[in-house]
Design a protein around this motif. Structure first.
Motif, PDB file in Angstrom:
ATOM      1  N   ILE A  85      16.314 -97.220  37.846  1.00 59.46           N
ATOM      2  CA  ILE A  85      17.002 -95.792  37.848  1.00 59.46           C
ATOM      3  C   ILE A  85      16.503 -94.941  38.704  1.00 59.46           C
ATOM      4  N   GLY A  86      15.020 -95.019  39.095  1.00 60.74           N
ATOM      5  CA  GLY A  86      14.630 -94.012  40.103  1.00 60.74           C
ATOM      6  C   GLY A  86      13.761 -92.964  39.290  1.00 60.74           C
ATOM      7  N   VAL A  87      14.065 -92.721  38.099  1.00 59.40           N
ATOM      8  CA  VAL A  87      13.354 -91.798  37.112  1.00 59.40           C
ATOM      9  C   VAL A  87      13.000 -92.213  35.792  1.00 59.40           C
ATOM     10  N   GLY A  88      11.980 -91.906  35.443  1.00 60.75           N
ATOM     11  CA  GLY A  88      11.367 -92.647  34.008  1.00 60.75           C
ATOM     12  C   GLY A  88      11.922 -91.827  32.820  1.00 60.75           C
ATOM     13  N   ILE A  89      12.632 -90.499  33.056  1.00 63.10           N
ATOM     14  CA  ILE A  89      12.908 -89.729  31.634  1.00 63.10           C
ATOM     15  C   ILE A  89      14.354 -89.271  32.201  1.00 63.10           C
ATOM     16  N   GLY A  90      15.057 -88.901  30.906  1.00 63.34           N
ATOM     17  CA  GLY A  90      16.412 -88.356  31.059  1.00 63.34           C
ATOM     18  C   GLY A  90      17.318 -89.227  30.337  1.00 63.34           C
ATOM     19  N   THR A  91      18.549 -88.877  30.461  1.00 59.29           N
ATOM     20  CA  THR A  91      19.543 -89.608  29.481  1.00 59.29           C
ATOM     21  C   THR A  91      19.652 -90.875  30.267  1.00 59.29           C
ATOM     22  N   ASP A  92      19.890 -90.783  31.633  1.00 56.86           N
ATOM     23  CA  ASP A  92      19.972 -92.340  32.270  1.00 56.86           C
ATOM     24  C   ASP A  92      18.940 -93.243  32.033  1.00 56.86           C
ATOM     25  N   ALA A  93      17.769 -92.760  32.018  1.00 55.22           N
ATOM     26  CA  ALA A  93      16.578 -93.647  31.860  1.00 55.22           C
ATOM     27  C   ALA A  93      16.711 -94.271  30.446  1.00 55.22           C
ATOM     28  N   ALA A  94      17.205 -93.065  29.456  1.00 56.63           N
ATOM     29  CA  ALA A  94      17.081 -93.779  28.102  1.00 56.63           C
ATOM     30  C   ALA A  94      18.365 -94.827  28.098  1.00 56.63           C
ATOM     31  N   MET A 165      16.261 -92.193  19.234  1.00 55.44           N
ATOM     32  CA  MET A 165      14.742 -91.998  19.836  1.00 55.44           C
ATOM     33  C   MET A 165      14.725 -91.700  21.284  1.00 55.44           C
ATOM     34  N   ALA A 166      16.071 -91.516  21.845  1.00 56.12           N
ATOM     35  CA  ALA A 166      15.897 -91.244  23.261  1.00 56.12           C
ATOM     36  C   ALA A 166      15.076 -90.058  23.726  1.00 56.12           C
ATOM     37  N   GLY A 167      15.101 -88.889  22.571  1.00 59.14           N
ATOM     38  CA  GLY A 167      14.548 -87.604  22.822  1.00 59.14           C
ATOM     39  C   GLY A 167      13.032 -87.984  23.385  1.00 59.14           C
ATOM     40  N   LEU A 168      12.553 -88.975  22.934  1.00 58.05           N
ATOM     41  CA  LEU A 168      10.913 -89.344  23.518  1.00 58.05           C
ATOM     42  C   LEU A 168      10.932 -89.262  25.010  1.00 58.05           C
ATOM     43  N   ILE A 169      11.883 -89.822  25.755  1.00 56.37           N
ATOM     44  CA  ILE A 169      11.779 -89.674  27.104  1.00 56.37           C
ATOM     45  C   ILE A 169      12.822 -88.365  27.648  1.00 56.37           C
ATOM     46  N   GLY A 170      13.070 -87.379  26.661  1.00 59.54           N
ATOM     47  CA  GLY A 170      14.096 -86.357  27.493  1.00 59.54           C
ATOM     48  C   GLY A 170      15.576 -87.065  27.588  1.00 59.54           C
ATOM     49  N   GLY A 171      15.986 -87.900  26.709  1.00 60.02           N
ATOM     50  CA  GLY A 171      17.191 -88.403  26.747  1.00 60.02           C
ATOM     51  C   GLY A 171      18.277 -87.418  26.097  1.00 60.02           C
ATOM     52  N   GLY A 172      17.820 -86.619  25.215  1.00 63.40           N
ATOM     53  CA  GLY A 172      18.701 -85.765  24.374  1.00 63.40           C
ATOM     54  C   GLY A 172      19.442 -86.368  23.098  1.00 63.40           C
ATOM     55  N   GLY A 173      20.582 -85.997  22.750  1.00 62.52           N
ATOM     56  CA  GLY A 173      21.373 -86.549  21.677  1.00 62.52           C
ATOM     57  C   GLY A 173      21.007 -85.851  20.325  1.00 62.52           C
ATOM     58  N   LEU A 174      21.805 -86.401  19.509  1.00 64.99           N
ATOM     59  CA  LEU A 174      21.676 -85.897  18.296  1.00 64.99           C
ATOM     60  C   LEU A 174      20.204 -85.941  17.473  1.00 64.99           C
ATOM     61  N   GLY A 175      19.639 -87.105  17.643  1.00 63.15           N
ATOM     62  CA  GLY A 175      18.448 -87.490  16.992  1.00 63.15           C
ATOM     63  C   GLY A 175      17.299 -86.305  17.431  1.00 63.15           C
ATOM     64  N   TYR A 176      17.145 -86.029  18.865  1.00 67.68           N
ATOM     65  CA  TYR A 176      16.502 -85.112  19.473  1.00 67.68           C
ATOM     66  C   TYR A 176      16.721 -83.920  18.761  1.00 67.68           C
ATOM     67  N   PHE A 177      18.102 -83.459  18.875  1.00 62.21           N
ATOM     68  CA  PHE A 177      18.453 -82.287  18.304  1.00 62.21           C
ATOM     69  C   PHE A 177      17.914 -81.817  16.962  1.00 62.21           C
ATOM     70  N   ALA A 178      18.330 -82.846  15.933  1.00 65.59           N
ATOM     71  CA  ALA A 178      17.744 -82.629  14.579  1.00 65.59           C
ATOM     72  C   ALA A 178      16.066 -82.527  14.455  1.00 65.59           C
ATOM     73  N   GLN A 179      15.679 -83.234  15.443  1.00 65.86           N
ATOM     74  CA  GLN A 179      14.156 -83.165  15.346  1.00 65.86           C
ATOM     75  C   GLN A 179      13.679 -81.677  15.989  1.00 65.86           C
TER      76      GLN A 179
END
Lengths: 219, 342
Positions: A85-94, A165-179
Motif C-alpha cells: 500500500i505504501g503506508v502502514g497505517i490508515g484506512t487503506d492499510a487496514a 480493530m482497525a483503529g489500532l493502525i489508525g483505520g478509524g471506524g465505529l470500533g475506534y469511535f466507541a473506544q
C-alpha cells in the motif's frame, strides 16, 4: 446523550469508514478467498484438477494465517502492508490487512460449501464431455450458490467485527469511535450508540443474505 | 464389428491403507456389444457393474486391457480426447444427477453447449427432446419440482441430446417405484427401437432385464461369469453364482428355507420340474403323473416370460408307490429337467 449529539459528525464519519472498509474488504478479500477456495477444492485428491503439491501449499498457508488473532495479525502484517500500500497505517492499510485475513477465512468457507455439491452431478457433467474448468464454472459454483451466499454473509459479519480493530493502525471506524469517545471518556451512551449501529448493519446484512440465498435456492 | 468391444479389461484401485490390498473391481472382462443391442449387466451390488460401465466412457481409466468404441481404442487416449468420445456416449444415473440450479431446459441444453451447438440449434433440439420424453410443459421447471419418473425422463433427454449412439444406464430405475420403472423402461425401449441407440443397462432387477434386454452378462466379484441371450442365461444358468443370482430374481425356485417348510408341510416325495419354451411339456408332465395313478399336488412354482418365450419351475409333492413314482418321473424327465428335493 448531549455528548452523543455533539459527536454527531464524528459518529457518521466513523460509520462511513466502517462501511467503506467492509465493502472494499469484501471486494478484495472476497475475490481472493473465492480463488483460494476454488483452488483448494479443485486440487484436492479425487478433485477436478488433483494436484497434491498445490493443495498442500494452500492448506499450509491458510492453516498458518487463520488462527492468528486479528488484532495481532494487523500489526504483524504491517511490513507487507507498507510494501503493497505504501503506508502502514490508515484506512487503506487496514483494508489490506482485513482483506488478507478475510481471504484466508473465505477460502475455507468456499471450499467447504463447494464440497457439498454431490459428486454425482460432477460425474454427470464429465459424462457429457465437459472439462474441469467448465465444470467448476457451470456446475460446481452454480450448484453451491445458495450455501456460498450464506457463507459470504457469515464472513461480512465477521469482517464488521474485525474492522472494529482497525483503529489500532489508525483505520478509524465505529470500533475506534466507541473506544475513543465512549470507553475512554466514560460515556456509555456513546459506546452503545456505536454498538446499536453495528447491530443494525449486521441485521441488514443477514437479512439480505438470507433473502438472496432463498431466492437462489427457491425454497 | 461390435460397437463396444472389451478385451481382458481389468480395473483395480490402489490399496487404501498400508496393510490393505489393492481392490480389483473389474477382473479380466471380455465382452462384445453389437450396435442395436440392449445389453444387460446384472449381479449383486459390489460385483463391479458400475465400475465396468464407467470404463466404457472412460470416467474411470482401465488398469489394463483394451476397450474399443466403434473400432477406436480409447484406453490410450488423453483426457482431452476422451471428452470427444463422451459426447457420443450418453449416461443416466440411479439418482438422476440433474443440475438442481438449472431449469429442465438448461439441463437438457447443457451437453449441447459443451458440444458447441448454436443457440438456435440448441433451442430446437431441446424442444424436440422434451417432446420425445413427454415433458414439453416442464421446460421452465426446476428439478426439485419434478417426480422421480419425470427426473429420469429429463435425465434421458439430457443423455440423448447430442445424438449419442450408445446410452449407459446405471441402475436407472432402482430409485423408482414399480409403475414408474415400467414407464421409464418403455421409454428406453423406444430410445432403442426408434432411435437405434445401443443401450447398456446395469441393474440388479430382473424386471429391467426381462422387459428390455436382448443380451445379458452376469457379473460376480469383478468377473463376467456368464453371458449370452437373456432367455438362455435365465432359463438355464450354468455357473453356480449365476444360478444363485437367477434363483433370487426368477420366480419359481424355492429357497432352502422355503424348501424346509415345504418338506414339513407336505408328505410324499418332492420334485422340482424345470421347463423351457412352451406349455406342451407342462401338460405332458401332469398327464404322465396322472396316468401312473399317482396323487400329486403343486406346492411351489412360477412361470417367467422373456420376450414371448416362457420358462418356469414347478415343485410337486407326489405320493404313491415308490416304484410307480420312479417310473413316472423317468417319463417326466423326457420333457423337463427333474430334480428330486426329497
Amino acid at each position: 446523550m448531549d455528548r452523543l449529539l455533539e459527536l454527531g459528525p464524528e459518529f457518521w464519519a466513523a460509520a462511513g469508514e466502517t462501511l467503506y472498509m467492509v465493502a472494499l474488504t469484501m471486494l478484495f478479500g472476497g475475490a481472493g478467498g473465492f480463488l483460494l477456495g476454488i483452488g483448494l477444492y479443485a486440487t484436492r485428491r479425487g478433485g477436478l484438477l488433483p494436484n497434491s503439491v498445490v493443495n498442500n501449499v494452500l492448506n499450509v498457508v491458510i492453516n498458518f494465517f487463520r488462527p492468528i488473532p486479528f488484532i495481532i495479525f494487523i500489526a504483524a502484517v504491517q511490513p507487507l502492508t507498507r510494501a503493497v500500500i505504501g503506508v502502514g497505517i490508515g484506512t487503506d492499510a487496514a483494508i489490506f490487512a482485513l482483506s488478507l485475513a478475510a481471504a484466508f477465512a473465505i477460502g475455507r468457507i468456499v471450499e467447504q460449501n463447494l464440497l457439498t455439491v454431490r459428486p454425482g452431478v460432477i460425474e454427470a457433467a464429465r459424462s457429457m464431455g465437459a472439462g474441469p474448468l467448465r465444470i467448476l464454472g457451470t456446475v460446481v459454483v452454480p450448484e453451491a450458490l445458495g450455501p456460498l451466499i450464506l457463507g459470504y454473509t457469515f464472513i461480512v459479519i465477521a469482517v464488521i467485527d474485525m474492522s472494529a480493530m482497525a483503529g489500532l493502525i489508525g483505520g478509524g471506524g465505529l470500533g475506534y469511535f466507541a473506544q475513543l469517545y465512549g470507553f475512554r471518556q466514560f460515556e456509555p451512551v456513546v459506546t452503545w450508540a456505536a454498538v446499536l449501529l453495528i447491530v443494525v448493519f449486521v441485521q441488514v446484512v443477514q437479512y439480505v443474505g438470507n433473502w438472496l440465498a432463498r431466492r437462489v435456492l427457491r425454497r | 464389428m461390435a460397437l463396444v468391444t472389451l478385451e481382458h479389461v481389468s480395473k483395480s484401485y490402489p490399496a487404501a491403507g498400508r496393510a490393505a490390498e489393492a481392490v480389483v473391481a473389474v477382473d479380466d472382462v471380455s465382452l462384445e456389444i453389437e450396435a442395436g443391442d440392449v445389453y444387460g449387466i446384472i449381479g449383486y451390488s459390489g460385483a463391479g457393474k458400475s465400475t465396468l460401465v464407467r470404463l466404457v466412457n472412460a470416467l474411470e481409466p482401465a488398469t489394463s486391457g483394451s476397450i474399443r468404441i466403434d473400432g477406436q481404442e480409447i484406453t490410450s487416449l488423453r483426457e482431452r480426447e476422451l471428452r470427444g468420445i463422451r459426447l457420443g456416449i450418453g449416461m443416466i444415473f440411479q439418482q438422476f444427477e440433474l443440475f438442481e440450479a438449472k431449469t429442465v431446459r438448461a439441463n437438457v441444453a447443457y451437453p449441447l453447449k459443451v458440444a458447441g451447438w448454436s443457440k438456435a440449434d440448441i433451442r430446437a433440439r431441446v424442444d424436440e427432446l422434451l417432446a420425445f420424453v413427454g415433458l414439453s410443459d416442464k421446460a421452465g421447471a426446476r428439478p426439485d419440482q419434478l417426480s422421480g419418473g419425470q427426473k429420469q425422463r429429463v435425465g434421458i433427454a439430457r443423455a440423448l441430446a447430442t445424438r449419442p449412439r450408445i446410452l449407459l444406464a446405471d441402475e436407472a430405475t432402482s430409485a423408482l417405484d414399480p409403475e414408474t420403472t415400467q414407464e421409464v423402461l418403455a421409454l428406453l425401449k423406444r430410445v432403442n427401437e426408434e432411435q437405434g441407440v445401443t443401450i447398456i443397462v446395469i441393474t440388479h432387477e430382473m424386471d429391467v432385464i426381462q422387459s428390455i434386454a436382448t443380451k445379458v452378462a452376469v457379473m460376480d466379484r469383478g468377473r463376467v461369469i456368464e453371458h449370452g441371450d437373456v432367455f438362455d442365461v435365465f432359463s438355464a444358468p450354468r455357473h453356480p453364482s449365476s444360478q444363485r443370482f437367477v434363483g433370487t430374481v426368477v420366480k419359481g425356485v424355492p429357497s432352502p428355507a422355503e424348501l424346509a417348510v415345504l418338506r414339513e408341510r407336505h408328505e410324499g416325495r418332492i420334485v422340482t420340474c424345470s421347463f423351457r419354451d412352451g406349455d406342451a411339456s407342462q401338460a405332458r408332465v401332469f398327464l404322465d403323473l396322472a396316468e401312473a395313478g399317482l396323487e400329486f399336488e403343486l406346492v411351489y412354482g412360477g412361470i417367467n416370460d422373456i420376450r414371448g418365450r416362457a420358462f418356469g419351475h414347478l415343485t410337486l409333492a407326489v405320493r404313491g408307490d415308490d416304484t410307480a413314482i420312479d417310473r413316472a418321473l423317468a417319463a417326466v424327465a423326457q420333457h423337463a429337467d427333474v430334480t428330486e428335493v426329497r
